[in-house]
Design an enzyme around this catalytic site. Structure first.
Site, PDB file in Angstrom:
ATOM      1  N   ASP A  45       0.838  -1.196   0.000  1.00 62.94           N
ATOM      2  CA  ASP A  45       0.000   0.000   0.000  1.00 62.94           C
ATOM      3  C   ASP A  45       0.875   1.247   0.000  1.00 62.94           C
ATOM      4  OD1 ASP A  45      -2.882   1.131   0.636  1.00 62.94           O
ATOM      5  OD2 ASP A  45      -1.472   2.223   1.915  1.00 62.94           O
ATOM      6  N   TYR A  50       2.803   9.727  -0.096  1.00 61.52           N
ATOM      7  CA  TYR A  50       3.854   9.123   0.736  1.00 61.52           C
ATOM      8  C   TYR A  50       5.256   9.412   0.203  1.00 61.52           C
ATOM      9  CZ  TYR A  50      -0.051   6.372   2.680  1.00 61.52           C
ATOM     10  OH  TYR A  50      -1.236   5.969   3.241  1.00 61.52           O
ATOM     11  N   LYS A  75      -2.721   6.010  -4.295  1.00 63.24           N
ATOM     12  CA  LYS A  75      -3.868   6.881  -3.995  1.00 63.24           C
ATOM     13  C   LYS A  75      -3.666   8.290  -4.544  1.00 63.24           C
ATOM     14  CE  LYS A  75      -3.925   4.531   0.502  1.00 63.24           C
ATOM     15  NZ  LYS A  75      -2.511   4.432   0.881  1.00 63.24           N
ATOM     16  N   HIS A 106      -7.787   9.424  -2.010  1.00 61.58           N
ATOM     17  CA  HIS A 106      -7.208   9.338  -0.656  1.00 61.58           C
ATOM     18  C   HIS A 106      -8.158   9.868   0.442  1.00 61.58           C
ATOM     19  CE1 HIS A 106      -2.933   9.041   1.203  1.00 61.58           C
ATOM     20  NE2 HIS A 106      -3.831   8.719   2.092  1.00 61.58           N
TER      21      HIS A 106
HETATM   22  N1  NAP Z   1      -5.786   6.059   3.686  1.00 61.88           N
HETATM   23  C1  NAP Z   1      -5.299   6.751   4.676  1.00 61.88           C
HETATM   24  O1  NAP Z   1      -5.691   7.900   4.934  1.00 61.88           O
HETATM   25  C2  NAP Z   1      -4.245   6.112   5.546  1.00 61.88           C
HETATM   26  C3  NAP Z   1      -3.914   6.723   6.765  1.00 61.88           C
HETATM   27  C4  NAP Z   1      -2.958   6.107   7.570  1.00 61.88           C
HETATM   28  C5  NAP Z   1      -2.370   4.934   7.155  1.00 61.88           C
HETATM   29  N2  NAP Z   1      -2.687   4.377   5.933  1.00 61.88           N
HETATM   30  C6  NAP Z   1      -2.023   3.137   5.460  1.00 61.88           C
HETATM   31  O2  NAP Z   1      -2.106   2.142   6.483  1.00 61.88           O
HETATM   32  C7  NAP Z   1      -0.795   1.714   6.841  1.00 61.88           C
HETATM   33  C8  NAP Z   1      -0.738   1.304   8.291  1.00 61.88           C
HETATM   34  O3  NAP Z   1      -1.113   2.349   9.144  1.00 61.88           O
HETATM   35  P1  NAP Z   1      -0.058   3.224   9.987  1.00 61.88           P
HETATM   36  O4  NAP Z   1       1.264   3.252   9.316  1.00 61.88           O
HETATM   37  O5  NAP Z   1      -0.737   4.519  10.240  1.00 61.88           O
HETATM   38  O6  NAP Z   1       0.020   2.508  11.385  1.00 61.88           O
HETATM   39  P2  NAP Z   1       0.127   1.033  11.991  1.00 61.88           P
HETATM   40  O7  NAP Z   1       0.465   0.037  10.931  1.00 61.88           O
HETATM   41  O8  NAP Z   1      -1.092   0.841  12.812  1.00 61.88           O
HETATM   42  O9  NAP Z   1       1.298   1.203  13.015  1.00 61.88           O
HETATM   43  C9  NAP Z   1       2.624   1.414  12.657  1.00 61.88           C
HETATM   44  C10 NAP Z   1       3.384   1.541  13.979  1.00 61.88           C
HETATM   45  O10 NAP Z   1       3.303   0.300  14.679  1.00 61.88           O
HETATM   46  C11 NAP Z   1       4.603  -0.169  14.966  1.00 61.88           C
HETATM   47  N3  NAP Z   1       4.593  -1.633  14.850  1.00 61.88           N
HETATM   48  C12 NAP Z   1       4.643  -2.391  13.723  1.00 61.88           C
HETATM   49  N4  NAP Z   1       4.607  -3.700  14.022  1.00 61.88           N
HETATM   50  C13 NAP Z   1       4.561  -3.800  15.370  1.00 61.88           C
HETATM   51  C14 NAP Z   1       4.515  -4.885  16.273  1.00 61.88           C
HETATM   52  N5  NAP Z   1       4.534  -6.146  15.822  1.00 61.88           N
HETATM   53  N6  NAP Z   1       4.455  -4.622  17.593  1.00 61.88           N
HETATM   54  C15 NAP Z   1       4.437  -3.348  18.052  1.00 61.88           C
HETATM   55  N7  NAP Z   1       4.475  -2.263  17.241  1.00 61.88           N
HETATM   56  C16 NAP Z   1       4.526  -2.481  15.910  1.00 61.88           C
HETATM   57  C17 NAP Z   1       5.487   0.472  13.920  1.00 61.88           C
HETATM   58  O11 NAP Z   1       6.806   0.612  14.408  1.00 61.88           O
HETATM   59  P3  NAP Z   1       8.130   0.305  13.534  1.00 61.88           P
HETATM   60  O12 NAP Z   1       7.886   0.814  12.140  1.00 61.88           O
HETATM   61  O13 NAP Z   1       9.168   1.066  14.271  1.00 61.88           O
HETATM   62  O14 NAP Z   1       8.333  -1.174  13.567  1.00 61.88           O
HETATM   63  C18 NAP Z   1       4.839   1.842  13.765  1.00 61.88           C
HETATM   64  O15 NAP Z   1       5.235   2.708  14.789  1.00 61.88           O
HETATM   65  C19 NAP Z   1       0.070   2.935   6.477  1.00 61.88           C
HETATM   66  O16 NAP Z   1       1.430   2.621   6.419  1.00 61.88           O
HETATM   67  C20 NAP Z   1      -0.535   3.326   5.171  1.00 61.88           C
HETATM   68  O17 NAP Z   1      -0.099   2.449   4.137  1.00 61.88           O
HETATM   69  C21 NAP Z   1      -3.632   4.946   5.144  1.00 61.88           C
END
Ligand code: NAP
Length: 258
Positions: A45, A50, A75, A106
């Site tokens: 994704d 990004y 997106k 987005h």
């Molecule tokens: N459409 C939208 O508006 C939108 C908005 C937000 C996100 N997204 C998409 O969704 C994806 C995921 O969401 P996100 O990046 O916001 O947050 P997330 O995946 O919920 O959380 C990422 C955080 O969790 C930590 N983490 C990863 N694996 C872990 C584990 N096994 N145990 C503990 N902590 C862990 C990561 O740390 P480390 O990296 O340090 O390991 C990072 O700090 C994004 O990357 C993006 O592709 C889309």
């Protein structure tokens, strides 16, 4: 990794587990996507916003994994309304692909969302996006697009996790044939919650995997992000255990609504 996929129509199959790439850029993004493909993810994704599409594309090519085995989402930032075609062209160039598997709006555009959606429909008809969808839309905003064009978004990517679980909202999407894709599964979750730690211990896994497995068993697509090689790998290892009905129900209740 055999976690399954959902059909988006027109032959597009969306793996339930994907790899999120927000807030990782440059070499870090390249390395993380290489690690993710190595760990078995077949769904990545990204987004114009990004700023890492070129690194995602380079990692894809260098991985040696055939292009047709990886589901790639990008997106359109809504401020690019009116410049949809050139924005998708730039994404395809940066990613080094002929088509993306899924192109999302987005966020809801403030003005003329239907005109943006018509450009998405055109991109799908031209074969430059295999499936098209939206992100951060309410169901009424989805209905507006469907009513105006006769084409319903295949996916709505929304902030999701156990605490945000809302069975009614999920049902509303399913009634419309819209796949729910959850983002920020960890940021929306207290991974120290006793319900999650108890269930994790019962299966010999960590709470993060319980959260991912819970999404998959609800057939909600989930796209965890990590820049840490060990976590990239463990987050992908969710096919070796199954949550019981009681465990699923206990996690559903973490948000206090069902
Ligand atoms: N459409 C939208 O508006 C939108 C908005 C937000 C996100 N997204 C998409 O969704 C994806 C995921 O969401 P996100 O990046 O916001 O947050 P997330 O995946 O919920 O959380 C990422 C955080 O969790 C930590 N983490 C990863 N694996 C872990 C584990 N096994 N145990 C503990 N902590 C862990 C990561 O740390 P480390 O990296 O340090 O390991 C990072 O700090 C994004 O990357 C993006 O592709 C889309």
């Amino acid at each position: 990794m055999t976690i399954g996929a959902l059909s988006l129509g027109h032959g597009a199959e969306m793996p339930l587990l994907g790899f999120g790439t927000w807030q990782i850029r440059g070499e870090k993004a390249y390395e993380a996507v290489r690690d993710a493909l190595e760990a078995g993810y077949r769904h990545i994704d990204t987004a114009t916003m990004y700023g890492n599409e070129a690194e995602v594309g380079r990692a894809l090519r260098d991985s040696g994994v055939p292009r047709d085995e990886v589901f790639v989402t990008t997106k359109l930032p809504p401020e690019r309304a009116g410049r949809e075609r050139e924005t998708l062209d730039a994404s395809l160039r940066a990613l080094g692909v002929d088509a993306v598997d899924l192109w999302l709006i987005h966020w809801p555009p403030r003005r003329r969302p239907v005109a943006v959606w018509q450009q998405f429909v055109a991109a799908r008809e031209q074969g430059r996006a295999r499936a098209i969808g939206v992100s951060n839309f309410g169901v009424h905003e989805i209905d507006e697009l469907s009513a105006a064009t006769g084409v319903t978004p295949a996916v709505n990517q929304i902030r999701f996790g156990p605490r945000l679980y809302d069975a009614k909202l999920v049902a509303q999407h399913r009634e419309r044939g819209v796949v729910v894709e959850g983002y920020s599964p960890f940021k929306t979750t207290n991974l120290h919650d006793p319900v999650l730690t108890r269930i994790a211990a019962a299966h010999g896994v960590d709470p993060a995997r319980v959260v991912l497995r819970w999404h998959v068993q609800h057939e909600i697509v989930v796209i965890p992000k990590s820049a840490t090689p060990e976590r990239i790998a463990t987050n992908a290892a969710i096919d070796g255990f199954t949550l019981t009905d009681e465990e699923m129900a206990a996690i559903d209740q973490l948000g206090g609504r069902r």
